[in-house]
Design a protein around this motif. Structure first.
Motif, short mmCIF file in Angstrom:
data_model
loop_
_atom_site.label_atom_id
_atom_site.label_comp_id
_atom_site.label_asym_id
_atom_site.label_seq_id
_atom_site.Cartn_x
_atom_site.Cartn_y
_atom_site.Cartn_z
N SER A 218 -1.33 3.38 -7.91
CA SER A 218 -2.67 2.86 -7.59
C SER A 218 -3.48 2.63 -8.85
O SER A 218 -4.18 1.61 -8.98
N SER A 222 -4.67 -1.03 -10.02
CA SER A 222 -6.11 -1.28 -10.10
C SER A 222 -6.49 -1.91 -11.43
O SER A 222 -7.44 -2.70 -11.51
N VAL A 231 -3.67 -5.37 -4.46
CA VAL A 231 -3.43 -4.05 -5.08
C VAL A 231 -2.69 -3.14 -4.11
O VAL A 231 -1.75 -2.44 -4.47
#
Length: 314
Positions: A218, A222, A231
């Motif tokens: 993540s 990002s 994403v």
């Protein structure tokens, strides 16, 4: 004569590191006198283990044994690789693996097992610590069994029969030809030793590990600056890849680096003449997860002699 109770024996054992039966005998020989019992154990060389118990034991050997439809693996640690080459130590690991075949797959069960020449595995280990002169520990053990089929073992970096740095067991359930199953099991075990899968299937991977990987993915996704929906797809893709690469059945076979393990098993079923189920596997790598203490040899020598290091002198 002081009363010899289970609590007294336990206290003596904790204070000396000697085996339970040795502690009981020491108390009997000294009429229950605790301090005299400690001295008695010291004279027999059995209390030496206590002084060594705090040392980090991250070397040693992994031992495997197979009999019939059962297989066992053990890890026994020592402080140095030198001890791992000791015949007494090697014989202990080999025998412990054989004894583990009849156990429940727990360290507690194996330590309590009867040693062939008398006493228990734990008492034999304590005696070895005293005679060899290094801390040693039976760290872990596991047992695999099939109803119909084979359990195959493999040792990497072998130093003797069934002894090495990495030990693997593979359990194959099948009514097929045992020779074909043995051959498949050996190939799979070698793959497991090299590829180090974290679980049999993707769904069996540790949830905490998946969450950690998801957090890392993540953060990376990002930083791409892409929209949230993109994403999310990037993260899902990264987790899917992680599951594929770390679950045994979806890993690519190290022998050709293109065939999934699940397909290797299916193909082998033709040679075996029956369906094959890869039920389970175990992989022990010596010392994995043990934090080794960094030692400053010069500091140890100075401490022993009472001499301060230059930077310690004001």
């Amino acid at each position: 004569m002081a009363e010899i109770t289970a609590a007294t024996v336990k206290e003596l054992r904790e204070r000396t590191g000697a085996g339970m039966m040795d502690c009981k005998k020491a108390l009997n020989e000294t009429n229950g006198d605790m301090e005299a019992a400690i001295d008695w154990l010291r004279t027999k060389g059995l209390a030496a283990a206590a002084k060594k118990a705090g040392r980090t034991a991250a070397e040693g050997l992994v031992g495997v044994a197979v009999a019939g439809n059962r297989g066992a693996v053990v890890e026994v640690n020592s402080e140095t690789d030198f001890v791992a080459k000791n015949e007494q130590f090697q014989e202990f690991v080999r025998t412990a693996a054989e004894l583990a075949l009849n156990g429940a797959g727990t360290v507690e069960n194996l330590l309590a097992a009867e040693w062939p020449t008398g006493g228990t595995v734990e008492e034999k280990l304590t005696g070895n610590i005293a005679t060899i002169g290094e801390n040693q520990s039976l760290r872990r053990t596991a047992v695999l069994q099939v109803n119909d089929g084979v359990v195959v073992s493999y040792v990497h970096n072998a130093v003797g029969t069934g002894l090495g740095k990495i030990g693997v067991l593979v359990a194959l359930e099948s009514s097929g030809d045992k020779g074909a199953l043995e051959q498949l099991g050996k190939q799979l075990a070698m793959h497991i030793a090299a590829a180090n899968p974290q679980a049999l299937t993707g769904d069996e991977l540790d949830p905490a590990t998946i969450e950690r990987e998801r957090a890392i993915a993540s953060e990376k996704a990002s930083e791409s600056g892409k929209p949230a929906d993109i994403v999310a797809k990037m993260v899902d893709g990264a987790i899917a890849k992680f599951r594929k690469e770390n679950a045994l059945m979806s890993q690519l076979f190290v022998m050709d680096n293109k065939t999934k393990i699940e397909d290797v098993v299916k193909a082998a079923a033709k040679d075996a003449g029956a369906d094959i189920s890869l039920n389970a596997y175990v992989r022990f790598q010596l010392g994995e997860g043990i934090e080794k203490k960094e030692s400053d040899f010069a500091a140890e020598v100075a401490a022993a002699s009472g001499v301060k290091k230059p930077e310690e002198v004001n």
